[in-house]
Motif scaffolding. Structure first.
Motif, PDB file in Angstrom:
ATOM      1  N   GLY A  45       2.571   6.151  10.645  1.00  0.00           N
ATOM      2  CA  GLY A  45       3.558   5.081  10.551  1.00  0.00           C
ATOM      3  C   GLY A  45       3.673   4.208  11.784  1.00  0.00           C
ATOM      4  N   ARG A  46       2.937   4.528  12.824  1.00  0.00           N
ATOM      5  CA  ARG A  46       2.960   3.718  14.044  1.00  0.00           C
ATOM      6  C   ARG A  46       1.793   2.742  14.029  1.00  0.00           C
ATOM      7  NH1 ARG A  46       3.159   8.900  17.516  1.00  0.00           N
ATOM      8  NH2 ARG A  46       1.015   8.267  17.682  1.00  0.00           N
ATOM      9  N   PRO A  47       1.964   1.584  14.672  1.00  0.00           N
ATOM     10  CA  PRO A  47       0.837   0.653  14.759  1.00  0.00           C
ATOM     11  C   PRO A  47      -0.224   1.173  15.731  1.00  0.00           C
ATOM     12  CG  PRO A  47       2.735  -0.221  15.939  1.00  0.00           C
ATOM     13  CD  PRO A  47       3.182   1.054  15.273  1.00  0.00           C
ATOM     14  N   HIS A  48      -1.471   0.917  15.391  1.00  0.00           N
ATOM     15  CA  HIS A  48      -2.604   1.304  16.230  1.00  0.00           C
ATOM     16  C   HIS A  48      -3.559   0.123  16.292  1.00  0.00           C
ATOM     17  CE1 HIS A  48      -1.621   5.646  16.074  1.00  0.00           C
ATOM     18  NE2 HIS A  48      -1.228   5.388  14.845  1.00  0.00           N
ATOM     19  N   SER A  49      -4.182  -0.079  17.439  1.00  0.00           N
ATOM     20  CA  SER A  49      -5.207  -1.116  17.533  1.00  0.00           C
ATOM     21  C   SER A  49      -6.535  -0.534  17.047  1.00  0.00           C
ATOM     22  CB  SER A  49      -5.356  -1.606  18.974  1.00  0.00           C
ATOM     23  OG  SER A  49      -5.948  -0.601  19.783  1.00  0.00           O
ATOM     24  N   GLN A  50      -7.457  -1.430  16.708  1.00  0.00           N
ATOM     25  CA  GLN A  50      -8.778  -0.972  16.286  1.00  0.00           C
ATOM     26  C   GLN A  50      -9.459  -0.222  17.432  1.00  0.00           C
ATOM     27  OE1 GLN A  50     -11.323  -3.657  14.035  1.00  0.00           O
ATOM     28  NE2 GLN A  50      -9.554  -4.939  13.547  1.00  0.00           N
ATOM     29  N   THR A  51      -9.279  -0.709  18.654  1.00  0.00           N
ATOM     30  CA  THR A  51      -9.878  -0.050  19.821  1.00  0.00           C
ATOM     31  C   THR A  51      -9.319   1.360  19.984  1.00  0.00           C
ATOM     32  OG1 THR A  51     -10.193  -2.172  20.921  1.00  0.00           O
ATOM     33  CG2 THR A  51     -10.211  -0.216  22.326  1.00  0.00           C
ATOM     34  N   GLN A  52      -8.013   1.496  19.817  1.00  0.00           N
ATOM     35  CA  GLN A  52      -7.374   2.802  19.951  1.00  0.00           C
ATOM     36  C   GLN A  52      -7.907   3.777  18.895  1.00  0.00           C
ATOM     37  OE1 GLN A  52      -3.178   2.669  19.139  1.00  0.00           O
ATOM     38  NE2 GLN A  52      -2.787   4.658  20.050  1.00  0.00           N
ATOM     39  N   VAL A  53      -7.989   3.336  17.656  1.00  0.00           N
ATOM     40  CA  VAL A  53      -8.501   4.209  16.596  1.00  0.00           C
ATOM     41  C   VAL A  53      -9.957   4.580  16.883  1.00  0.00           C
ATOM     42  CG1 VAL A  53      -9.104   4.351  14.140  1.00  0.00           C
ATOM     43  CG2 VAL A  53      -6.905   3.369  14.832  1.00  0.00           C
ATOM     44  N   SER A  54     -10.735   3.615  17.293  1.00  0.00           N
ATOM     45  CA  SER A  54     -12.144   3.866  17.596  1.00  0.00           C
ATOM     46  C   SER A  54     -12.289   4.916  18.697  1.00  0.00           C
ATOM     47  CB  SER A  54     -12.825   2.561  18.021  1.00  0.00           C
ATOM     48  OG  SER A  54     -14.133   2.801  18.441  1.00  0.00           O
ATOM     49  N   ARG A  55     -11.518   4.755  19.753  1.00  0.00           N
ATOM     50  CA  ARG A  55     -11.588   5.663  20.907  1.00  0.00           C
ATOM     51  C   ARG A  55     -11.061   7.056  20.550  1.00  0.00           C
ATOM     52  NH1 ARG A  55      -8.502   2.945  24.098  1.00  0.00           N
ATOM     53  NH2 ARG A  55      -6.649   4.161  23.646  1.00  0.00           N
ATOM     54  N   GLU A  56      -9.893   7.126  19.912  1.00  0.00           N
ATOM     55  CA  GLU A  56      -9.263   8.424  19.665  1.00  0.00           C
ATOM     56  C   GLU A  56      -9.918   9.215  18.535  1.00  0.00           C
ATOM     57  OE1 GLU A  56      -5.123   7.519  19.074  1.00  0.00           O
ATOM     58  OE2 GLU A  56      -4.825   7.025  21.199  1.00  0.00           O
ATOM     59  N   TRP A  57     -10.458   8.514  17.544  1.00  0.00           N
ATOM     60  CA  TRP A  57     -11.037   9.193  16.386  1.00  0.00           C
ATOM     61  C   TRP A  57     -12.564   9.162  16.392  1.00  0.00           C
ATOM     62  CZ3 TRP A  57      -8.198  11.692  12.528  1.00  0.00           C
ATOM     63  CH2 TRP A  57      -6.816  11.666  12.713  1.00  0.00           C
ATOM     64  N   LEU A  58     -13.138   8.594  17.459  1.00  0.00           N
ATOM     65  CA  LEU A  58     -14.589   8.526  17.649  1.00  0.00           C
ATOM     66  C   LEU A  58     -15.306   7.879  16.463  1.00  0.00           C
ATOM     67  CD1 LEU A  58     -15.257  11.979  19.341  1.00  0.00           C
ATOM     68  CD2 LEU A  58     -14.883   9.771  20.445  1.00  0.00           C
ATOM     69  N   ILE A  59     -14.743   6.763  16.020  1.00  0.00           N
ATOM     70  CA  ILE A  59     -15.358   5.961  14.971  1.00  0.00           C
ATOM     71  C   ILE A  59     -15.857   4.679  15.638  1.00  0.00           C
ATOM     72  CG2 ILE A  59     -15.014   4.782  12.756  1.00  0.00           C
ATOM     73  CD1 ILE A  59     -12.521   6.564  12.338  1.00  0.00           C
ATOM     74  N   PRO A  60     -17.119   4.330  15.453  1.00  0.00           N
ATOM     75  CA  PRO A  60     -17.615   3.102  16.090  1.00  0.00           C
ATOM     76  C   PRO A  60     -16.745   1.892  15.746  1.00  0.00           C
ATOM     77  CG  PRO A  60     -19.413   4.321  15.076  1.00  0.00           C
ATOM     78  CD  PRO A  60     -18.144   4.994  14.647  1.00  0.00           C
ATOM     79  N   LYS A  61     -16.553   1.011  16.733  1.00  0.00           N
ATOM     80  CA  LYS A  61     -15.697  -0.161  16.537  1.00  0.00           C
ATOM     81  C   LYS A  61     -16.150  -1.003  15.350  1.00  0.00           C
ATOM     82  CE  LYS A  61     -14.157  -0.765  21.280  1.00  0.00           C
ATOM     83  NZ  LYS A  61     -14.167  -1.639  22.463  1.00  0.00           N
ATOM     84  N   THR A  62     -17.453  -1.160  15.178  1.00  0.00           N
ATOM     85  CA  THR A  62     -17.944  -1.964  14.051  1.00  0.00           C
ATOM     86  C   THR A  62     -17.582  -1.307  12.718  1.00  0.00           C
ATOM     87  OG1 THR A  62     -20.104  -0.889  14.249  1.00  0.00           O
ATOM     88  CG2 THR A  62     -19.849  -3.024  15.353  1.00  0.00           C
ATOM     89  N   THR A  63     -17.604   0.014  12.673  1.00  0.00           N
ATOM     90  CA  THR A  63     -17.229   0.737  11.461  1.00  0.00           C
ATOM     91  C   THR A  63     -15.738   0.561  11.186  1.00  0.00           C
ATOM     92  OG1 THR A  63     -18.986   2.350  11.850  1.00  0.00           O
ATOM     93  CG2 THR A  63     -17.222   2.998  10.331  1.00  0.00           C
ATOM     94  N   VAL A  64     -14.913   0.686  12.230  1.00  0.00           N
ATOM     95  CA  VAL A  64     -13.473   0.474  12.064  1.00  0.00           C
ATOM     96  C   VAL A  64     -13.230  -0.935  11.534  1.00  0.00           C
ATOM     97  CG1 VAL A  64     -11.241   0.291  13.261  1.00  0.00           C
ATOM     98  CG2 VAL A  64     -12.812   2.158  13.834  1.00  0.00           C
ATOM     99  N   ASN A  65     -13.903  -1.919  12.115  1.00  0.00           N
ATOM    100  CA  ASN A  65     -13.737  -3.311  11.688  1.00  0.00           C
ATOM    101  C   ASN A  65     -14.098  -3.482  10.216  1.00  0.00           C
ATOM    102  OD1 ASN A  65     -13.120  -6.092  12.297  1.00  0.00           O
ATOM    103  ND2 ASN A  65     -15.318  -6.474  12.150  1.00  0.00           N
ATOM    104  N   THR A  66     -15.190  -2.875   9.788  1.00  0.00           N
ATOM    105  CA  THR A  66     -15.616  -2.956   8.389  1.00  0.00           C
ATOM    106  C   THR A  66     -14.577  -2.317   7.463  1.00  0.00           C
ATOM    107  OG1 THR A  66     -17.953  -2.935   9.018  1.00  0.00           O
ATOM    108  CG2 THR A  66     -17.431  -2.291   6.750  1.00  0.00           C
ATOM    109  N   ILE A  67     -14.074  -1.146   7.836  1.00  0.00           N
ATOM    110  CA  ILE A  67     -13.084  -0.450   7.019  1.00  0.00           C
ATOM    111  C   ILE A  67     -11.794  -1.266   6.963  1.00  0.00           C
ATOM    112  CG2 ILE A  67     -11.690   1.641   6.782  1.00  0.00           C
ATOM    113  CD1 ILE A  67     -14.012   3.116   8.273  1.00  0.00           C
ATOM    114  N   VAL A  68     -11.398  -1.855   8.086  1.00  0.00           N
ATOM    115  CA  VAL A  68     -10.188  -2.679   8.123  1.00  0.00           C
ATOM    116  C   VAL A  68     -10.321  -3.836   7.140  1.00  0.00           C
ATOM    117  CG1 VAL A  68      -8.894  -4.317   9.567  1.00  0.00           C
ATOM    118  CG2 VAL A  68      -9.420  -2.022  10.429  1.00  0.00           C
ATOM    119  N   LYS A  69     -11.476  -4.490   7.133  1.00  0.00           N
ATOM    120  CA  LYS A  69     -11.694  -5.595   6.189  1.00  0.00           C
ATOM    121  C   LYS A  69     -11.576  -5.111   4.749  1.00  0.00           C
ATOM    122  CE  LYS A  69     -14.650  -8.427   9.138  1.00  0.00           C
ATOM    123  NZ  LYS A  69     -16.016  -8.912   9.387  1.00  0.00           N
ATOM    124  N   GLU A  70     -12.182  -3.969   4.440  1.00  0.00           N
ATOM    125  CA  GLU A  70     -12.129  -3.423   3.081  1.00  0.00           C
ATOM    126  C   GLU A  70     -10.702  -3.088   2.673  1.00  0.00           C
ATOM    127  OE1 GLU A  70     -14.732  -0.030   3.272  1.00  0.00           O
ATOM    128  OE2 GLU A  70     -16.555  -1.260   3.332  1.00  0.00           O
TER     129      GLU A  70
END
Length: 152
Positions: A45-70
């Protein structure tokens, strides 16, 4: 293999079983494992940046960006602009409902496994496991060289 090597082997085997279990859950739910991880990350329920999710969950930034778009196209996620900060990811009400539907069985299983573990072992298990995973991540970066020219 000495005692410490055996302990490391058991920890790595257990870690891979955990990772594999979440991967199989995602497949059973018809979702990609990284999408499930992003939904899990945002389900607090808290806001997270794409960079934060990428860093904390070890998901590549490009993958996070793609999932966010979807997820945005499906109306499950919004981006909000905080002054002077990176855009923040938030699940929409439909996104919260979707994530809760996917994650509820996992949350039940996680709670049950943790309760059984804490009954058998010290509550310090969680702190010890978190410490080990953080130190391992730091030390792997230090001791495992990347390709030539890749910053460490």
């Amino acid at each position: 293999m000495d005692e410490k090597d055996q302990a490391i082997y058991r920890l790595m085997e257990a870690t891979n079983q955990i990772d594999g279990s979440y991967y199989l859950c995602a497949r059973r739910m018809g979702e990609k494992s990284n999408t499930l991880a992003l939904l899990y990350a945002l389900s607090d329920g808290r806001p997270h940046s794409q960079t934060q999710v990428s860093r904390e969950w070890l998901i590549p930034k490009t993958t996070v960006n793609t999932i966010v778009k979807e997820l945005r196209e499906k109306g499950l996620l919004t981006l909000s602009c905080a002054p002077g900060r990176e855009k923040e990811l938030l699940l929409t009400p439909a996104g919260n409902q979707y994530a809760a539907g996917l994650l509820s069985g996992m949350w039940t299983a996680e709670r049950a496994a943790l309760e059984e573990t804490l009954e058998r072992y010290s509550p310090q298990f969680v702190e010890a496991f978190a410490f080990f995973s953080q130190r391992l991540a730091q030390l792997l970066l230090l001791h495992v060289p990347g390709p030539a020219g890749t910053p460490q």
